[in-house]
Design a protein around this motif. Structure first.
Motif, PDB file in Angstrom:
ATOM      1  N   LEU A   1       0.853  -1.177   0.000  1.00 50.55           N
ATOM      2  CA  LEU A   1       0.000   0.000   0.000  1.00 50.55           C
ATOM      3  C   LEU A   1       0.893   1.233   0.000  1.00 50.55           C
ATOM      4  O   LEU A   1       2.078   1.149   0.362  1.00 50.55           O
ATOM      5  N   PRO A   2       0.372   2.405  -0.363  1.00 48.41           N
ATOM      6  CA  PRO A   2       1.158   3.629  -0.186  1.00 48.41           C
ATOM      7  C   PRO A   2       1.600   3.781   1.265  1.00 48.41           C
ATOM      8  O   PRO A   2       0.989   3.214   2.184  1.00 48.41           O
ATOM      9  N   VAL A   3       2.640   4.543   1.478  1.00 46.14           N
ATOM     10  CA  VAL A   3       3.241   4.650   2.809  1.00 46.14           C
ATOM     11  C   VAL A   3       2.220   5.089   3.851  1.00 46.14           C
ATOM     12  O   VAL A   3       2.128   4.499   4.939  1.00 46.14           O
ATOM     13  N   GLU A   4       1.454   6.119   3.549  1.00 42.73           N
ATOM     14  CA  GLU A   4       0.491   6.622   4.525  1.00 42.73           C
ATOM     15  C   GLU A   4      -0.583   5.588   4.842  1.00 42.73           C
ATOM     16  O   GLU A   4      -0.997   5.442   6.004  1.00 42.73           O
ATOM     17  N   GLU A   5      -1.046   4.861   3.830  1.00 42.73           N
ATOM     18  CA  GLU A   5      -2.048   3.813   4.078  1.00 42.73           C
ATOM     19  C   GLU A   5      -1.442   2.659   4.872  1.00 42.73           C
ATOM     20  O   GLU A   5      -2.113   2.037   5.711  1.00 42.73           O
ATOM     21  N   THR A   6      -0.184   2.349   4.605  1.00 40.52           N
ATOM     22  CA  THR A   6       0.500   1.312   5.386  1.00 40.52           C
ATOM     23  C   THR A   6       0.539   1.708   6.852  1.00 40.52           C
ATOM     24  O   THR A   6       0.285   0.876   7.743  1.00 40.52           O
ATOM     25  N   ALA A   7       0.847   2.970   7.121  1.00 43.14           N
ATOM     26  CA  ALA A   7       0.878   3.450   8.503  1.00 43.14           C
ATOM     27  C   ALA A   7      -0.488   3.292   9.168  1.00 43.14           C
ATOM     28  O   ALA A   7      -0.587   2.811  10.314  1.00 43.14           O
ATOM     29  N   GLN A   8      -1.546   3.670   8.460  1.00 48.74           N
ATOM     30  CA  GLN A   8      -2.880   3.594   9.033  1.00 48.74           C
ATOM     31  C   GLN A   8      -3.313   2.160   9.306  1.00 48.74           C
ATOM     32  O   GLN A   8      -3.964   1.881  10.317  1.00 48.74           O
ATOM     33  N   ARG A   9      -2.960   1.256   8.411  1.00 51.09           N
ATOM     34  CA  ARG A   9      -3.428  -0.124   8.549  1.00 51.09           C
ATOM     35  C   ARG A   9      -2.598  -0.938   9.534  1.00 51.09           C
ATOM     36  O   ARG A   9      -3.146  -1.796  10.252  1.00 51.09           O
ATOM     37  N   TYR A  10      -1.283  -0.694   9.604  1.00 52.31           N
ATOM     38  CA  TYR A  10      -0.412  -1.615  10.334  1.00 52.31           C
ATOM     39  C   TYR A  10       0.282  -1.025  11.563  1.00 52.31           C
ATOM     40  O   TYR A  10       0.619  -1.774  12.488  1.00 52.31           O
ATOM     41  N   VAL A  11       0.532   0.278  11.579  1.00 52.99           N
ATOM     42  CA  VAL A  11       1.394   0.853  12.612  1.00 52.99           C
ATOM     43  C   VAL A  11       0.554   1.440  13.746  1.00 52.99           C
ATOM     44  O   VAL A  11      -0.459   2.104  13.500  1.00 52.99           O
ATOM     45  N   ARG A  12       0.971   1.187  14.976  1.00 57.82           N
ATOM     46  CA  ARG A  12       0.255   1.710  16.144  1.00 57.82           C
ATOM     47  C   ARG A  12       0.183   3.234  16.066  1.00 57.82           C
ATOM     48  O   ARG A  12       1.114   3.891  15.572  1.00 57.82           O
TER      49      ARG A  12
END
Length: 511
Positions: free
Chosen positions: A133-144
């Protein structure tokens, strides 16, 4: 017709799974030490760190690995009593060294860095075994939530900016982390955007027992290839070597197979390239790849900046800064860093200034007088890497050097530069030159020629390029896929790209 062909590398050896063939390159020499024929290990051997344990479990394979303890050795070019660090499982000893040779503030900074990396490693792990996913979407989906902004800034930003957050007092420590994790394999300097992504990638070590560190594949990195080859054959794959591929054929815009160098054609409904993306693109008919993808990948293309100096040693070097009774540094990543002499009172540039000067030399096409060196000597941990006569298999991983030299050629400059690299080792471990039984250097053009990697770039696509900006698994041509280090998640020996490409192929075939 076979069901699928995997092009394993440029050269391109062919692998066929369940009626599919893995077809690919010319046979390559396995012996890097012609004067020491008992050492028969790949000139590309390194370490195994980033392969997801879930991937090994899904494939029901086991790769024997050995823990390095200590895993990092940071010497300085001075006598006993000079600063040094041996990072290992004995955290109390590491903290004592940090306090004695650096400062209590560096202990706190290192603790904070490692805690944050452990959290990011845990959060990001599931993202490596799925489509990016794009970086920002990756952050939203996976990162606390509390680390999402940190994650995005790290991936987009520079390793120098990220490390500055932790308030290390020692520039040598900052330089060590910047080099081994942020700049390793990159065509970039410490202040360049995207070097933070490479830093995060290199800290994604999750193999059982690793403790977040890189491991030695027992028997050498060929063990990894053999393990997967055996598993593939057990599942019906046919592996063909010495069968160079010259073209991927299309029928009505859809993959129909490959053409080999000897003129034979092999029909297949799927062609998956584990060669670098630029080799894969070069095998396709002109104009076949979607224009937007071709332009994006062309813009991302960079040459390699890594020089590998393979060594056969008659004995173990002795580092002058280590006191009697210190743990053995062999097996660890030995960091020889520019600017380290500033800690022993010998003057010179500070470590980060020296690192930036090194990168300026590379950009100008000059060979740095003092590049960064990671020195490996694993035979004390894995004796099988030595030959019957007792020669040690060792290597210098040199970062950074230019692909093209200004005012000279690699053929002219390489012998003298090898001597210079040995001189640097001698500053830390006097007498090293007398231990060398043989040496085989591979500068970036040599890596390109020997391994068939475009530009000699060991990551295929620079790891400053991340997530959806890397080569996609589905190329936009029906039946043609990519699954190399140039794809998500990153360049290294990971295996996730092949897993993810296979999942995409199965979904596209409705299986």
């Amino acid at each position: 017709m076979v069901s699928a062909i995997l092009l394993s590398r440029a050269g391109l050896d062919v692998l066929v799974v369940e009626g599919a063939d893995v077809i690919g390159g010319a046979t390559r020499t396995e012996n890097p030490f012609p004067k020491v024929p008992g050492l028969r290990h790949s000139t590309g051997s390194y370490l195994l760190g980033l392969m997801p344990p879930e991937l090994l479990a899904a494939l029901d394979v086991r790769i024997p690995v050995l823990r390095r303890d200590p895993h990092y050795f940071l010497p300085t070019p001075g006598d006993a009593g000079s600063p040094y660090l041996l990072f290992g499982t004995d955290t109390a000893a590491t903290r004592r060294q940090l306090t004695e040779f650096f400062s209590p503030a560096d202990v706190a900074a290192d603790d904070a860095l490692q805690a944050e990396l452990a959290a990011l490693r845990e959060d990001l792990a599931p993202a490596w075994l799925t489509e990016p996913l794009p970086v920002e979407e990756t952050a939203q989906r996976y990162v606390r939530p509390e680390l999402r902004e940190v994650f995005v800034d790290l991936v987009r930003g520079s390793v120098a900016d990220y490390l500055a957050r932790f308030d290390f007092r020692s520039e040598l420590l900052v330089s060590m982390y910047a080099v081994t994790d942020g700049l390793s394999g990159l065509n970039a300097g410490p202040d360049d955007p995207g070097t933070g992504h490479n830093f995060l990638v290199h800290n994604m070590c999750r193999l059982p027992g690793s403790g977040g560190t890189w491991m030695i594949a027992e028997g050498g990195m060929g063990t990894v290839s053999r393990t997967f080859a055996d598993a593939a054959r057990a599942s019906g794959a046919r592996i063909v070597t010495g069968a160079p591929v010259t073209a991927i054929t299309l029928d009505g815009g859809t993959a129909s197979g490959v053409v080999l160098a000897d003129g034979r054609s092999v029909a297949a409904e799927v062609v998956l390239g584990a060669c670098d993306p630029y080799r894969l693109m070069g095998l396709l008919p002109d104009g076949a790849l979607p224009t937007a993808l071709a332009e994006r990948m062309a813009a991302a293309r960079r040459t390699g900046t890594t020089l590998k100096l393979n060594l056969a040693l008659r004995g173990l070097p002795r580092f002058s800064c280590l006191p009697e009774g210190a743990p053995s540094p062999f097996g660890s990543t030995i960091h020889l860093l520019p600017g380290s002499a500033s800690l022993t009172g010998d003057g010179g540039e500070s470590p980060m200034a020296a690192l930036r000067a090194m990168w300026a030399d590379v950009q100008a096409g000059r060979l740095p007088a003092e590049p960064t060196i990671e020195w490996y000597l694993h035979t004390t941990v894995d004796p099988s890497l030595a030959d019957p006569a007792g020669h040690h298999s060792s290597a210098l991983f040199v970062q950074s050097v230019p692909y093209e030299l200004a005012g000279t050629s690699w053929a002219e400059a390489l012998p003298g530069y090898v001597d210079r690299l040995v001189e640097i080792c001698e500053r830390y471990a006097p007498g090293t030159g007398d231990l060398i039984a043989d040496a085989v250097p591979l500068p970036p053009p040599g890596i390109e020629a020997h391994f068939g990697i475009t530009g000699g770039h060991i990551h295929h696509v620079d790891n400053t390029v991340s997530f959806t900006d890397r080569m996609p698994y589905a190329t936009g041509i029906d039946g043609v896929y990519a699954g190399s280090a140039g794809c998500h998640p990153a360049g290294s020996v990971i295996g996730a790209a092949g897993h993810n490409a296979a999942q995409r192929i199965l979904a596209d075939l409705g299986r």
